[in-house]
Design a protein around this motif. Structure first.
Motif, mmCIF file in Angstrom:
data_model
loop_
_atom_site.group_PDB
_atom_site.id
_atom_site.type_symbol
_atom_site.label_atom_id
_atom_site.label_comp_id
_atom_site.label_asym_id
_atom_site.label_seq_id
_atom_site.Cartn_x
_atom_site.Cartn_y
_atom_site.Cartn_z
ATOM 1 N N ILE A 1 0.842 -1.201 0.000
ATOM 2 C CA ILE A 1 0.000 0.000 0.000
ATOM 3 C C ILE A 1 0.875 1.248 0.000
ATOM 4 N N ARG A 2 1.916 1.244 0.831
ATOM 5 C CA ARG A 2 2.859 2.378 0.861
ATOM 6 C C ARG A 2 3.531 2.561 -0.500
ATOM 7 N N GLN A 3 3.930 1.457 -1.101
ATOM 8 C CA GLN A 3 4.624 1.515 -2.386
ATOM 9 C C GLN A 3 3.710 2.107 -3.466
ATOM 10 N N LYS A 4 2.443 1.698 -3.454
ATOM 11 C CA LYS A 4 1.488 2.218 -4.431
ATOM 12 C C LYS A 4 1.258 3.708 -4.222
ATOM 13 N N PHE A 5 1.169 4.135 -2.967
ATOM 14 C CA PHE A 5 1.006 5.550 -2.631
ATOM 15 C C PHE A 5 2.179 6.361 -3.171
ATOM 16 N N THR A 6 3.403 5.872 -2.915
ATOM 17 C CA THR A 6 4.601 6.557 -3.381
ATOM 18 C C THR A 6 4.652 6.587 -4.905
ATOM 19 N N HIS A 7 4.280 5.485 -5.529
ATOM 20 C CA HIS A 7 4.248 5.389 -6.990
ATOM 21 C C HIS A 7 3.369 6.490 -7.580
ATOM 22 N N ARG A 8 2.194 6.692 -6.990
ATOM 23 C CA ARG A 8 1.278 7.733 -7.495
ATOM 24 C C ARG A 8 1.895 9.118 -7.365
ATOM 25 N N LEU A 9 2.533 9.389 -6.217
ATOM 26 C CA LEU A 9 3.132 10.703 -6.003
ATOM 27 C C LEU A 9 4.284 10.964 -6.972
ATOM 28 N N ILE A 10 5.096 9.952 -7.225
ATOM 29 C CA ILE A 10 6.216 10.129 -8.157
ATOM 30 C C ILE A 10 5.690 10.429 -9.557
ATOM 31 N N HIS A 11 4.620 9.760 -9.963
ATOM 32 C CA HIS A 11 4.041 10.034 -11.272
ATOM 33 C C HIS A 11 3.504 11.465 -11.332
ATOM 34 N N GLN A 12 2.874 11.930 -10.261
ATOM 35 C CA GLN A 12 2.410 13.316 -10.221
ATOM 36 C C GLN A 12 3.586 14.275 -10.275
ATOM 37 N N LEU A 13 4.652 13.937 -9.564
ATOM 38 C CA LEU A 13 5.830 14.804 -9.533
ATOM 39 C C LEU A 13 6.455 14.910 -10.917
ATOM 40 N N LYS A 14 6.543 13.795 -11.615
ATOM 41 C CA LYS A 14 7.096 13.810 -12.969
ATOM 42 C C LYS A 14 6.217 14.648 -13.900
ATOM 43 N N ALA A 15 4.907 14.503 -13.758
ATOM 44 C CA ALA A 15 3.994 15.276 -14.582
ATOM 45 C C ALA A 15 4.080 16.762 -14.275
#
Length: 314
Positions: free
Chosen positions: A295-309
């Motif tokens: 769950i933590r990994q998925k949360f971080t994954h979403r934030l990194i994608h937002q950060l890249k965007a």
């Protein structure tokens, strides 16, 4: 020019602040009185950098170089002796902050700029024990969690420091791809936390009133207002929608919305029951122990994608 940085406190916020600066080439001394906390922080930074590599946000070479630029220190005098910028990330306790800033005033070079990561304590009161010269070189730098992923840093400009010092710090944050918001008045919560609490108050109230289940309230927020908020500020949203429309809707809705001045009783009940969210395994949702890491990994994954965007948007 700011080149060397010290971060005081290696906990949740401190390690992420250090990680951010070192990833962009800055020399960072990370201080904590507890050597075990420092070792844990270094391991956490290593894991977070690996996550950034996995998402193609940075390279293996850059991540390794970033880790090498962090020196963990248990001696505060050594940590700040040659630093240009010192940011403290200690717990939100007034006496602790006062004494810590006083010590930093005495130990850091005269030219060093001091910053506090507070979001709720009075800045003027925190600075009460500082020398007059140091007060001109001290400010609030409030980061959002997780510090290495969230782009926002709120900077104080309360009238105690010259504009050129403020601009020097703002330039530092621009160099590490942070978006800075200038806060002109010393109010509890600054800007972002006050807005966030306003949203949370109504979300908690809707659950308490049985209007919708927690999952549906989060869906309404994520794919409604928050979908726009990822790229568009509230005031811009209002301008695009028409201020006349917002005025009418405000008259109709605000009288029926929650205006409580304390935490929601339902929220307080969950806290008393030990239902604290992810860290306890249950909050508004269930978090089975065997699934928490994923769950933590998925949360971080979403934030990194937002950060890249956001790099393209900014």
């Amino acid at each position: 020019m700011i080149k060397k940085i010290a971060v005081i406190g290696a906990g949740t916020m401190g390690h992420g602040i250090a990680e951010t600066f070192t990833l962009y080439g800055y020399s960072v001394n990370l201080f904590d009185v507890n050597a075990e906390v420092l070792e844990k922080a270094k391991q956490q930074i290593r894991e977070e950098l690996s996550g950034l590599v996995a998402e193609d946000y940075t390279s293996v070479a850059d991540a390794d170089a970033a880790l090498a630029r962090i020196e963990t220190v248990t001696d505060m005098a050594k940590a700040v002796a040659d630093r240009d910028f010192v940011i403290e990330a200690a717990p939100e306790k007034m006496e602790l902050k006062q004494q810590l800033l006083k010590s930093l005033d005495e130990l850091a070079p005269k030219h060093a700029i001091l910053a506090t990561n507070t979001s709720s304590l009075s800045f003027a009161e925190m600075c009460a024990l500082l020398s007059e010269d140091r007060k001109k070189r001290t400010m609030v730098n409030h980061w959002y969690n997780p510090a290495h992923l969230m782009p926002l840093v709120e900077l104080s400009f309360f009238g105690n420091m010259p504009a050129e010092i403020y601009e020097e710090v703002a330039a530092l944050y621009a160099s590490v791809e942070k978006q800075t918001a200038k806060v002109l008045k010393d109010v509890p919560g600054l800007i972002a936390n006050r807005i966030q609490q306003g949203v949370a108050r109504e979300a908690f109230s809707l659950i308490e009133k049985g209007v919708a289940e927690p999952a549906d309230i989060d869906i309404a927020l994520k794919f409604g207002p928050a979908f726009r908020y990822a790229t568009t500020g509230q005031l811009e949203v209002a301008d695009f929608g028409g201020l006349d429309i917002w005025c009418v809707v405000g008259d109709n809705l605000l009288q029926a919305m929650d205006n409580s001045t304390q935490a929601n009783p339902m929220l307080r009940k969950k806290v008393s029951e030990g239902k604290l969210g992810l860290k306890s395994g249950e909050g508004f949702f269930q978090y089975p122990p065997e699934k928490i890491a994923a769950i933590r990994q998925k949360f971080t994954h979403r934030l990194i994608h937002q950060l890249k965007a956001s790099r393209e948007y900014i």
